[in-house]
Scaffold this motif. Structure first.
Motif, PDB file in Angstrom:
ATOM      1  N   ARG A  97       0.840  -1.208   0.000  1.00 32.03           N
ATOM      2  CA  ARG A  97       0.000   0.000   0.000  1.00 32.03           C
ATOM      3  C   ARG A  97       0.876   1.260   0.000  1.00 32.03           C
ATOM      4  O   ARG A  97       0.524   2.270  -0.617  1.00 32.03           O
ATOM      5  N   LYS A 101       0.776   4.176  -2.819  1.00 29.55           N
ATOM      6  CA  LYS A 101       0.565   5.581  -2.459  1.00 29.55           C
ATOM      7  C   LYS A 101       1.580   6.503  -3.146  1.00 29.55           C
ATOM      8  O   LYS A 101       1.259   7.632  -3.529  1.00 29.55           O
ATOM      9  N   GLU A 104       0.366   7.033  -6.570  1.00 27.50           N
ATOM     10  CA  GLU A 104      -0.816   7.903  -6.548  1.00 27.50           C
ATOM     11  C   GLU A 104      -0.398   9.369  -6.455  1.00 27.50           C
ATOM     12  O   GLU A 104      -0.969  10.241  -7.118  1.00 27.50           O
ATOM     13  N   SER A 109      -3.894   6.925 -11.096  1.00 30.23           N
ATOM     14  CA  SER A 109      -5.148   6.613 -10.411  1.00 30.23           C
ATOM     15  C   SER A 109      -4.935   5.521  -9.374  1.00 30.23           C
ATOM     16  O   SER A 109      -3.969   4.748  -9.454  1.00 30.23           O
ATOM     17  N   LYS A 110      -5.831   5.451  -8.402  1.00 29.93           N
ATOM     18  CA  LYS A 110      -5.687   4.511  -7.283  1.00 29.93           C
ATOM     19  C   LYS A 110      -5.624   3.071  -7.766  1.00 29.93           C
ATOM     20  O   LYS A 110      -4.790   2.279  -7.295  1.00 29.93           O
ATOM     21  N   GLU A 111      -6.490   2.726  -8.705  1.00 24.33           N
ATOM     22  CA  GLU A 111      -6.532   1.348  -9.206  1.00 24.33           C
ATOM     23  C   GLU A 111      -5.250   0.998  -9.969  1.00 24.33           C
ATOM     24  O   GLU A 111      -4.664  -0.072  -9.778  1.00 24.33           O
ATOM     25  N   LEU A 114      -2.210   0.683  -7.633  1.00 26.27           N
ATOM     26  CA  LEU A 114      -2.175  -0.602  -6.916  1.00 26.27           C
ATOM     27  C   LEU A 114      -1.738  -1.722  -7.847  1.00 26.27           C
ATOM     28  O   LEU A 114      -0.984  -2.619  -7.447  1.00 26.27           O
TER      29      LEU A 114
END
Length: 233
Positions: A97, A101, A104, A109-111, A114
Motif C-alpha cells: 500500500r 501511495k 498515486e 489513479s488509485k486502481e 495498486l
C-alpha cells in the motif's frame, strides 16, 4: 525514420563530480603552493619539492576523503535496504500500500497505482522500494572505490601541470608563468567539465577562473609578505 535517443547526463554525476573536483583541486592547490613558495623564496629546488609534496599529499588526501565520504553514503544505503527488506518480510501488505501511495502522489489513479505496485512487487519488491521509496538506483548508488580512484587520478593529473611548469619556467618569472598557465588550464578544465555535464561553458569557465585567481592571489600575497619578513630578520 530513425529516432535518436535522448542524451542524458545524470548517469555521469558520480564520477564527473569526483573527477572535476579532483582535477580542479590538484591544479589550483598545487599552483597556489608553488606561487606562495616562489613569492617567498625564489629557489627552484624548493619550488619543485613543494610542488611534488603538494601533488602526492593532495592526491592521497583527496582519494582517502572521497572514499570515506562515499563509503558513509554506501553504509546508509545498505542500512536502509536491510531495513526495507525486513519490513517487506514482516508486513508485505503495508509495504504494498505504501508503494501504491507513492504512485498515486505522482498522478496515477488509485486502481492503476495498486496494479503497478503489485506487478513490481511480484517482480522484485526490494528493487521497487529501493528505487521509488528510497531513491536508490544503479545511477545514483554510491561507489566508494570508483570515486576514490577518480579523485586520486584527477588530482594527480591536475597537479602535474604546475609541477611541470615549476621545472621549466624561468625562476625569476615563476609566479607569472604559474598563474598564466594555470588560468589557461583552468579554462580548459571548466570547458571540458561543462561540456561533459551538458551545462553552459561560459559560466563554468568564468566561475573557475575567478575563484582560481582569488586563491592564487591570496597565496602570492602571503608568500610575498612571508619572504619580506624573513629577509628583514
Amino acid at each position: 525514420m530513425h529516432h535518436q535517443l535522448e542524451k542524458h547526463y545524470v548517469n555521469r554525476i558520480g564520477w564527473l563530480r569526483a573527477a572535476v573536483l579532483g582535477a580542479n583541486d590538484g591544479l589550483l592547490s598545487t599552483t597556489s603552493i608553488v606561487i606562495g613558495v616562489a613569492a617567498a623564496s625564489p629557489d627552484r629546488n624548493t619550488i619543485i619539492l613543494a610542488a611534488l609534496a603538494g601533488m602526492i599529499a593532495g592526491a592521497m588526501s583527496m582519494a582517502a576523503g572521497e572514499y570515506v565520504s562515499v563509503s558513509s553514503q554506501e553504509d546508509t544505503e545498505k542500512a536502509d535496504l536491510l531495513r526495507e527488506k525486513r519490513e517487506l518480510e514482516e508486513m508485505p501488505e503495508v509495504e504494498l500500500r505504501e508503494l501504491a501511495k507513492i504512485y498515486e502522489k505522482r498522478g496515477v489513479s488509485k486502481e492503476t497505482a495498486l496494479q503497478v505496485a503489485t506487478e513490481l512487487t511480484n517482480h522484485d519488491a526490494l528493487a521497487a522500494h529501493a528505487h521509488d521509496e528510497l531513491g536508490i538506483n544503479e545511477i545514483t548508488q554510491a561507489k566508494p572505490l570508483q570515486a576514490a580512484i577518480a579523485s586520486f587520478a584527477s588530482f594527480a593529473l591536475g597537479a602535474l601541470l604546475p609541477f611541470t611548469v615549476s621545472l621549466l619556467a624561468p625562476i625569476n618569472q615563476m609566479v607569472y608563468f604559474q598563474y598564466g598557465f594555470s588560468i589557461i588550464f583552468l579554462m580548459i578544465l571548466g570547458a571540458i567539465s561543462a561540456r561533459t555535464g551538458g551545462s553552459k561553458i561560459s559560466i563554468a569557465v568564468l566561475r573557475i577562473c575567478f575563484w582560481g585567481t582569488v586563491a592564487m592571489g591570496v597565496t602570492a600575497l602571503i608568500g610575498h609578505l612571508f619572504g619580506v619578513s624573513m629577509s628583514s630578520l
